[in-house]
Motif scaffolding. Structure first.
Motif, PDB file in Angstrom:
ATOM      1  N   SER A  34       0.872  -1.174   0.000  1.00  0.00           N
ATOM      2  CA  SER A  34       0.000   0.000   0.000  1.00  0.00           C
ATOM      3  C   SER A  34       0.905   1.219   0.000  1.00  0.00           C
ATOM      4  CB  SER A  34      -0.918   0.015   1.226  1.00  0.00           C
ATOM      5  OG  SER A  34      -0.170   0.212   2.413  1.00  0.00           O
ATOM      6  N   VAL A  35       0.371   2.345  -0.429  1.00  0.00           N
ATOM      7  CA  VAL A  35       1.190   3.557  -0.498  1.00  0.00           C
ATOM      8  C   VAL A  35       1.710   3.933   0.874  1.00  0.00           C
ATOM      9  CG1 VAL A  35       1.180   6.006  -1.079  1.00  0.00           C
ATOM     10  CG2 VAL A  35      -0.031   4.371  -2.539  1.00  0.00           C
ATOM     11  N   ALA A  36       0.840   3.882   1.879  1.00  0.00           N
ATOM     12  CA  ALA A  36       1.255   4.258   3.233  1.00  0.00           C
ATOM     13  C   ALA A  36       2.302   3.297   3.771  1.00  0.00           C
ATOM     14  CB  ALA A  36       0.038   4.283   4.157  1.00  0.00           C
ATOM     15  N   HIS A  37       2.109   2.005   3.518  1.00  0.00           N
ATOM     16  CA  HIS A  37       3.052   1.012   4.039  1.00  0.00           C
ATOM     17  C   HIS A  37       4.426   1.159   3.384  1.00  0.00           C
ATOM     18  CE1 HIS A  37       4.576  -2.738   5.646  1.00  0.00           C
ATOM     19  NE2 HIS A  37       4.835  -3.170   4.425  1.00  0.00           N
ATOM     20  N   SER A  40       5.660   3.847   1.865  1.00  0.00           N
ATOM     21  CA  SER A  40       6.256   5.127   2.263  1.00  0.00           C
ATOM     22  C   SER A  40       6.857   5.032   3.656  1.00  0.00           C
ATOM     23  CB  SER A  40       5.195   6.230   2.214  1.00  0.00           C
ATOM     24  OG  SER A  40       4.659   6.368   0.921  1.00  0.00           O
ATOM     25  N   GLY A  41       6.116   4.403   4.570  1.00  0.00           N
ATOM     26  CA  GLY A  41       6.638   4.241   5.921  1.00  0.00           C
ATOM     27  C   GLY A  41       7.868   3.366   5.965  1.00  0.00           C
TER      28      GLY A  41
END
Length: 533
Positions: free
Chosen positions: A171-174, A176-177
């Protein structure tokens, strides 16, 4: 196979392949890969498997730390923008391109991305194969890029392996993190380890224990890698950052004996670990060939050829696009001075070698999924990665000298000038400080005068070496070379005499060892300095 037998065979393979490489003027990694393939025919050896995590935790910290310590931080600062672009964005573009190509040639998306991440980073150690063909700036850029791109490749590799085995989700958030933690945590872990390492080395230096100082130096890269891995950050980036910081602080820490031990240890460790990786990949490639059916082997060979060509093309296109983008956005005079022509970019595209890091990543692919099944196409990943590495080290190394001559790159004399400056300035400073230091130590006048004459002669020789434009300078340099050769020859007579005394039982072995250690130090001092390149 027993561990001891495996170690003996591995060391023997390194010895034989090194001797053959020297004899036939072939790159040592090529012979080491061939030795690994031949070892695959030894009964019981093909079943020997190393845990994948061992390759990352043991090999990478050592390989990357020494390359970081011996890389020019000044050169990295000067070309930081280009190095960051090739060390991060180019890695992502390369991994994506190889993944698309691998998928088009039959690999599922998961293994295709694992393969792309494995062959995306260039190798700092492999750059040494062509270091004498290129100007120092080009070599430094390639080495600095290869240090930084390992971190980016490992992020992609970890994601690809995690998604394939079923332990990660995208996922984008995962993502990026994960990237932020990997880079931010890696930089912080490396800086913290370097800070602690500097203070620990200063404490050990006050104790006067050379062995403890050497042990501290060995401990530092593994500590940086371990600290980063504990917070799930990039251990590779932590080691690189730690090494760059230590490269600036290290020369003022410790004693001369500890530094000599350090250089000897890391030089041997680099040779052994690099060679062991190539032998292991040859062994794994041979095992992969046995596991691959005839049609799959043919497809893997086509994949090696296609990916090897794609790596060069993608690298050249990226370098060209990056250069023209920077030129359009930055028109400062100092930026114009750093520009390289299209011929230099062709050379850089061909000099993007793959090596030990790619091999370590390929061998680190797990054997099974979380669900218990085998990791898909692991044999293909290992075989193709080994094939790409061989292609870069054989085909590109053979082609590069002709391309470098065609490119007509300017010969870089800056290293020679800076070496001469450092030696001359050091001798001048010592000569200037001689009266004060002699007075502080209450040295006898005749001792001070003899040392002054020695330093002045040495300084005249250094200046004559720089100019070599007058008969007097040429004569002075020739006399210095003859003096050095004579002293080295006499050392051999001294050494043989002392050994003869030991053989005649007139002195003890312990006495021989003490005298020989002194003679060895004198021989090292007289030996010609290594090439600055």
């Amino acid at each position: 196979m027993a561990a001891l037998e495996f170690v003996v065979l591995l060391a023997g393979a390194l010895l034989v392949s090194g001797a053959l490489a020297h004899r036939f003027k072939v790159a040592a990694p090529v012979m080491q890969l061939a030795a690994g393939v031949l070892l695959g025919f030894v009964p019981a050896l093909p079943e020997t498997e190393l845990p994948p995590e061992v390759l990352l935790l043991v090999f990478l910290p050592v390989l990357l730390y020494w390359e970081s310590v011996t890389t020019s931080l000044r050169a990295i600062r000067r070309d930081l923008r280009g190095i960051v672009l090739t060390g991060t964005l180019l890695v992502a573009v390369t991994a994506w391109s190889v993944a698309v190509l691998g998928h088009a040639l039959g690999l599922p998306w998961g293994p295709a991305w694992v393969l792309g991440a494995a062959v995306a980073p260039t190798d700092a150690t492999a750059v040494g194969v062509v270091s004498r063909l290129l100007p120092r700036r080009n070599v430094t850029l390639l080495r600095a890029e290869s240090l930084i791109n390992d971190g980016a490749a490992l992020v992609i590799y970890s994601l690809a392996v995690g998604v394939t085995v079923g332990s990660e989700h995208l996922s984008v958030a995962h993502v990026s993190g994960l990237v932020a933690l990997s880079y931010g945590g890696g930089i912080a872990a490396g800086a913290a380890t370097a800070w602690l390492g500097i203070r620990l080395r200063r404490f050990v230096h006050r104790l006067g224990e050379t062995m403890l100082d050497s042990l501290t130096i060995i401990l530092i890269p593994f500590s940086a890698y371990l600290l980063a891995e504990q917070v799930e950050a990039s251990g590779v980036l932590a080691v690189v950052v730690c090494g760059l910081i230590m490269s600036q602080a290290g020369p003022s820490l410790g004693r001369a004996e500890a530094r000599r031990q350090t250089v000897a240890f890391w030089s041997l460790a680099m040779y052994l670990l690099n060679g062991a990786l190539f032998v292991l990949v040859g062994l794994e490639a041979q095992a992969a060939v046995r596991e691959l059916p005839g049609a799959a082997l043919t497809d893997a060979l086509w994949m090696v050829a296609a990916i090897s060509c794609a790596l060069v093309v993608v690298r050249f296109l990226f370098l060209s696009a990056a250069v023209y983008t920077i030129r359009a956005l930055d028109r400062r005079p100092q930026q114009r001075e750093r520009r390289m022509g299209h011929r230099a970019r062709v050379v850089s595209a061909l000099a993007g070698f793959r090596g030990a890091v790619s091999l370590a990543l390929a061998l680190s692919v797990p054997y099974t999924l979380d669900a218990g099944g085998p990791f898909p196409d692991r044999d293909t990943i290992v075989f193709v990665t080994a094939g790409v590495v061989v292609t870069t080290l054989v085909v590109q190394v053979l082609v590069l000298p002709s391309v470098a001559r065609w490119a007509q790159l300017p010969h870089d004399k800056s290293a020679d000038r800076e070496l001469a400056l450092a030696r001359t300035a050091a001798s001048e400073a010592a000569l200037h400080a001689l009266p004060t230091v002699a007075a502080d130590l209450a040295a006898a006048p005749e001792v001070t005068e003899r040392l002054r004459v020695e330093y002045e002669t040495h300084l005249h020789t250094l200046r004559a070496t720089e100019t070599m434009s007058t008969p007097d300078a040429d004569s002075l340099v020739r006399h210095h070379e003859q003096d050095t050769a004579l002293r080295l020859a006499l050392l051999e007579h001294k050494r043989s005499t002392v050994i003869g005394l030991r053989d005649a039982r007139r002195i003890d072995d312990a006495v021989l060892q003490m005298v020989q250690a002194q003679l060895d130090v004198e021989e090292v001092r007289l030996a010609p300095a290594p090439d600055p390149e």
